[in-house]
Design a protein around this motif. Structure first.
Motif, PDB file in Angstrom:
ATOM      1  N   PHE A  76      -4.806  -4.844  -6.294  1.00  0.00           N
ATOM      2  CA  PHE A  76      -4.752  -6.228  -6.768  1.00  0.00           C
ATOM      3  C   PHE A  76      -6.148  -6.752  -7.094  1.00  0.00           C
ATOM      4  O   PHE A  76      -6.323  -7.531  -8.036  1.00  0.00           O
ATOM      5  CB  PHE A  76      -4.039  -7.113  -5.751  1.00  0.00           C
ATOM      6  N   ALA A  77      -7.158  -6.311  -6.347  1.00  0.00           N
ATOM      7  CA  ALA A  77      -8.536  -6.669  -6.701  1.00  0.00           C
ATOM      8  C   ALA A  77      -8.891  -6.113  -8.077  1.00  0.00           C
ATOM      9  O   ALA A  77      -9.463  -6.810  -8.920  1.00  0.00           O
ATOM     10  CB  ALA A  77      -9.511  -6.137  -5.655  1.00  0.00           C
ATOM     11  N   ALA A  78      -8.537  -4.847  -8.306  1.00  0.00           N
ATOM     12  CA  ALA A  78      -8.843  -4.228  -9.599  1.00  0.00           C
ATOM     13  C   ALA A  78      -8.106  -4.933 -10.726  1.00  0.00           C
ATOM     14  O   ALA A  78      -8.675  -5.165 -11.809  1.00  0.00           O
ATOM     15  CB  ALA A  78      -8.477  -2.743  -9.555  1.00  0.00           C
ATOM     16  N   MET A  79      -6.836  -5.273 -10.506  1.00  0.00           N
ATOM     17  CA  MET A  79      -6.092  -6.009 -11.522  1.00  0.00           C
ATOM     18  C   MET A  79      -6.753  -7.347 -11.816  1.00  0.00           C
ATOM     19  O   MET A  79      -6.862  -7.767 -12.979  1.00  0.00           O
ATOM     20  CB  MET A  79      -4.647  -6.204 -11.068  1.00  0.00           C
ATOM     21  N   GLY A  80      -7.205  -8.031 -10.768  1.00  0.00           N
ATOM     22  CA  GLY A  80      -7.882  -9.303 -10.965  1.00  0.00           C
ATOM     23  C   GLY A  80      -9.173  -9.154 -11.751  1.00  0.00           C
ATOM     24  O   GLY A  80      -9.506 -10.002 -12.591  1.00  0.00           O
ATOM     25  N   VAL A  81      -9.914  -8.070 -11.489  1.00  0.00           N
ATOM     26  CA  VAL A  81     -11.143  -7.826 -12.240  1.00  0.00           C
ATOM     27  C   VAL A  81     -10.826  -7.579 -13.709  1.00  0.00           C
ATOM     28  O   VAL A  81     -11.470  -8.142 -14.607  1.00  0.00           O
ATOM     29  CB  VAL A  81     -11.922  -6.638 -11.646  1.00  0.00           C
ATOM     30  N   VAL A  82      -9.824  -6.740 -13.982  1.00  0.00           N
ATOM     31  CA  VAL A  82      -9.471  -6.465 -15.376  1.00  0.00           C
ATOM     32  C   VAL A  82      -9.051  -7.744 -16.092  1.00  0.00           C
ATOM     33  O   VAL A  82      -9.495  -8.026 -17.210  1.00  0.00           O
ATOM     34  CB  VAL A  82      -8.369  -5.395 -15.464  1.00  0.00           C
ATOM     35  N   HIS A  84       4.162  -5.207  -7.998  1.00  0.00           N
ATOM     36  CA  HIS A  84       3.670  -5.576  -9.319  1.00  0.00           C
ATOM     37  C   HIS A  84       4.481  -4.782 -10.325  1.00  0.00           C
ATOM     38  O   HIS A  84       4.895  -3.649 -10.043  1.00  0.00           O
ATOM     39  CB  HIS A  84       2.177  -5.285  -9.484  1.00  0.00           C
ATOM     40  N   SER A  85       4.699  -5.350 -11.494  1.00  0.00           N
ATOM     41  CA  SER A  85       5.546  -4.692 -12.493  1.00  0.00           C
ATOM     42  C   SER A  85       4.974  -3.353 -12.956  1.00  0.00           C
ATOM     43  O   SER A  85       5.708  -2.508 -13.459  1.00  0.00           O
ATOM     44  CB  SER A  85       5.754  -5.615 -13.694  1.00  0.00           C
ATOM     45  N   HIS A  86       3.667  -3.144 -12.777  1.00  0.00           N
ATOM     46  CA  HIS A  86       3.043  -1.879 -13.159  1.00  0.00           C
ATOM     47  C   HIS A  86       2.787  -0.990 -11.950  1.00  0.00           C
ATOM     48  O   HIS A  86       1.886  -0.143 -11.973  1.00  0.00           O
ATOM     49  CB  HIS A  86       1.739  -2.115 -13.913  1.00  0.00           C
ATOM     50  N   GLY A  87       3.578  -1.170 -10.918  1.00  0.00           N
ATOM     51  CA  GLY A  87       3.484  -0.305  -9.748  1.00  0.00           C
ATOM     52  C   GLY A  87       3.190  -1.071  -8.474  1.00  0.00           C
ATOM     53  O   GLY A  87       2.274  -1.900  -8.453  1.00  0.00           O
ATOM     54  N   VAL A  88       3.995  -0.814  -7.435  1.00  0.00           N
ATOM     55  CA  VAL A  88       3.719  -1.403  -6.117  1.00  0.00           C
ATOM     56  C   VAL A  88       2.293  -1.025  -5.720  1.00  0.00           C
ATOM     57  O   VAL A  88       1.901   0.139  -5.794  1.00  0.00           O
ATOM     58  CB  VAL A  88       4.742  -0.905  -5.086  1.00  0.00           C
ATOM     59  N   SER A  89       1.500  -2.021  -5.312  1.00  0.00           N
ATOM     60  CA  SER A  89       0.069  -1.793  -5.151  1.00  0.00           C
ATOM     61  C   SER A  89      -0.430  -2.261  -3.795  1.00  0.00           C
ATOM     62  O   SER A  89       0.291  -2.880  -3.007  1.00  0.00           O
ATOM     63  CB  SER A  89      -0.695  -2.497  -6.279  1.00  0.00           C
ATOM     64  N   ASP A  90      -1.706  -1.958  -3.550  1.00  0.00           N
ATOM     65  CA  ASP A  90      -2.389  -2.307  -2.310  1.00  0.00           C
ATOM     66  C   ASP A  90      -3.445  -3.373  -2.604  1.00  0.00           C
ATOM     67  O   ASP A  90      -3.639  -3.759  -3.757  1.00  0.00           O
ATOM     68  CB  ASP A  90      -3.014  -1.047  -1.699  1.00  0.00           C
ATOM     69  N   PRO A  91      -4.131  -3.894  -1.562  1.00  0.00           N
ATOM     70  CA  PRO A  91      -5.124  -4.932  -1.830  1.00  0.00           C
ATOM     71  C   PRO A  91      -6.199  -4.505  -2.827  1.00  0.00           C
ATOM     72  O   PRO A  91      -6.607  -5.298  -3.682  1.00  0.00           O
ATOM     73  CB  PRO A  91      -5.712  -5.209  -0.443  1.00  0.00           C
ATOM     74  N   GLU A  92      -6.659  -3.258  -2.734  1.00  0.00           N
ATOM     75  CA  GLU A  92      -7.656  -2.800  -3.695  1.00  0.00           C
ATOM     76  C   GLU A  92      -7.109  -2.836  -5.119  1.00  0.00           C
ATOM     77  O   GLU A  92      -7.802  -3.219  -6.067  1.00  0.00           O
ATOM     78  CB  GLU A  92      -8.114  -1.375  -3.374  1.00  0.00           C
ATOM     79  N   GLY A 100       0.460 -12.636   0.090  1.00  0.00           N
ATOM     80  CA  GLY A 100       0.460 -13.672   1.101  1.00  0.00           C
ATOM     81  C   GLY A 100       1.511 -13.572   2.199  1.00  0.00           C
ATOM     82  O   GLY A 100       1.201 -13.777   3.380  1.00  0.00           O
ATOM     83  N   PRO A 101       2.783 -13.290   1.882  1.00  0.00           N
ATOM     84  CA  PRO A 101       3.802 -13.261   2.944  1.00  0.00           C
ATOM     85  C   PRO A 101       3.514 -12.187   3.989  1.00  0.00           C
ATOM     86  O   PRO A 101       2.911 -11.155   3.687  1.00  0.00           O
ATOM     87  CB  PRO A 101       5.096 -12.951   2.176  1.00  0.00           C
ATOM     88  N   ARG A 102       3.981 -12.430   5.203  1.00  0.00           N
ATOM     89  CA  ARG A 102       3.806 -11.425   6.256  1.00  0.00           C
ATOM     90  C   ARG A 102       4.408 -10.093   5.828  1.00  0.00           C
ATOM     91  O   ARG A 102       3.873  -9.031   6.122  1.00  0.00           O
ATOM     92  CB  ARG A 102       4.439 -11.906   7.560  1.00  0.00           C
ATOM     93  N   ARG A 103       5.546 -10.165   5.150  1.00  0.00           N
ATOM     94  CA  ARG A 103       6.158  -8.975   4.562  1.00  0.00           C
ATOM     95  C   ARG A 103       6.181  -9.167   3.049  1.00  0.00           C
ATOM     96  O   ARG A 103       7.138  -9.711   2.503  1.00  0.00           O
ATOM     97  CB  ARG A 103       7.575  -8.769   5.104  1.00  0.00           C
ATOM     98  N   PRO A 104       5.148  -8.739   2.355  1.00  0.00           N
ATOM     99  CA  PRO A 104       5.098  -8.969   0.913  1.00  0.00           C
ATOM    100  C   PRO A 104       6.288  -8.324   0.205  1.00  0.00           C
ATOM    101  O   PRO A 104       6.772  -7.266   0.620  1.00  0.00           O
ATOM    102  CB  PRO A 104       3.788  -8.294   0.492  1.00  0.00           C
ATOM    103  N   PRO A 105       6.787  -8.961  -0.854  1.00  0.00           N
ATOM    104  CA  PRO A 105       7.939  -8.403  -1.566  1.00  0.00           C
ATOM    105  C   PRO A 105       7.588  -7.090  -2.246  1.00  0.00           C
ATOM    106  O   PRO A 105       6.493  -6.931  -2.798  1.00  0.00           O
ATOM    107  CB  PRO A 105       8.278  -9.487  -2.593  1.00  0.00           C
ATOM    108  N   LEU A 106       8.521  -6.151  -2.212  1.00  0.00           N
ATOM    109  CA  LEU A 106       8.344  -4.854  -2.854  1.00  0.00           C
ATOM    110  C   LEU A 106       9.199  -4.701  -4.097  1.00  0.00           C
ATOM    111  O   LEU A 106       9.055  -3.718  -4.823  1.00  0.00           O
ATOM    112  CB  LEU A 106       8.666  -3.730  -1.868  1.00  0.00           C
TER     113      LEU A 106
END
Length: 216
Positions: free
Chosen positions: A139-145, A129-137, A66-72
């Motif tokens: 996060f979509a995959a994580m949400g599906v799992v 994310h604790s299992h690796g800095v990720s992209d929108p795809e 969500g943030p303009r500069r998402p936390p890394l």
């Protein structure tokens, strides 16, 4: 539905996530009202708490983008707290007075937030994310799992059938679980990769993780 996960990996999309959430909600709507206090599969949470946890996962992934500069280097600092010792630590809790229909509305709304963020966030954006800095795809995959696997836990506790589409399982396996076997049925393979079951010649995992870092 069965198949192989050897086919060329296709991206995980916002539509995939939306499909997973809608399939889960449709299945969970069939649960008897008295069943929500049952334990969810092998989890230490009851079915109501598990839906809250799943809703919280989806909300949290949306918030990370969500943030303009998402936390890394960490999560957006919402307060996550448990309502009882041993319960899930969530920022999202459903009003129990709204019953199971309200609980599933919370799940559907949380899923829609992540669908919208995945759809509208540029693909080059990265977030922690604790299992690796990720992209929108990712996060979509994580949400599906989260949705497929926790609905499995819930279906066990609620006594409901649950057999998600093989192609959906294949795409998230390819995106998040590069070491998963590619010749076994996708849904049992996803359950194996998330520590829920054994596969022929492969014992049930006692520790597992996914890898959210983009492949390229």
């Amino acid at each position: 539905m069965h198949g192989s996960i050897e086919a060329e990996a296709l991206p995980v999309t916002a539509e995939d996530l939306g499909q997973a959430v809608q399939l889960a909600v449709a299945t969970l709507r069939k649960a008897p009202a008295a069943s929500w206090s049952s334990m969810a599969g092998t989890l230490e949470w009851d079915c109501w708490e598990t839906v809250e946890h799943l809703s919280d996962d989806l909300f949290a992934y949306a918030a990370q983008l969500g943030p303009r500069r998402p936390p890394l280097n960490g999560e957006v600092p919402f307060v996550w707290e448990s309502r009882r010792p041993g319960g899930p630590a969530n920022a999202i809790h459903a009003d129990r007075a709204a019953g199971s229909a309200g609980l599933l509305q919370v799940l559907e709304a949380s899923g829609a937030l992540l669908v919208a963020m995945v759809r509208t966030t540029p693909p080059q954006v990265r977030a922690y994310h604790s299992h690796g800095v990720s992209d929108p795809e990712g996060f979509a995959a994580m949400g599906v799992v989260e949705t497929l696997v926790h609905t499995h836990d819930l279906a066990e506790g609620l006594g409901l059938p649950w057999d998600p589409p093989a192609d959906l399982c294949s795409r998230v396996l390819a995106r998040l679980f590069p070491d998963a076997p590619g010749t076994t049925d996708p849904w049992p393979t996803l359950l194996w990769a998330t520590g829920r079951t054994a596969l022929p010649g492969r014992p049930r995992l006692t520790k597992w993780r996914w890898y959210g870092t983009p492949r390229t």
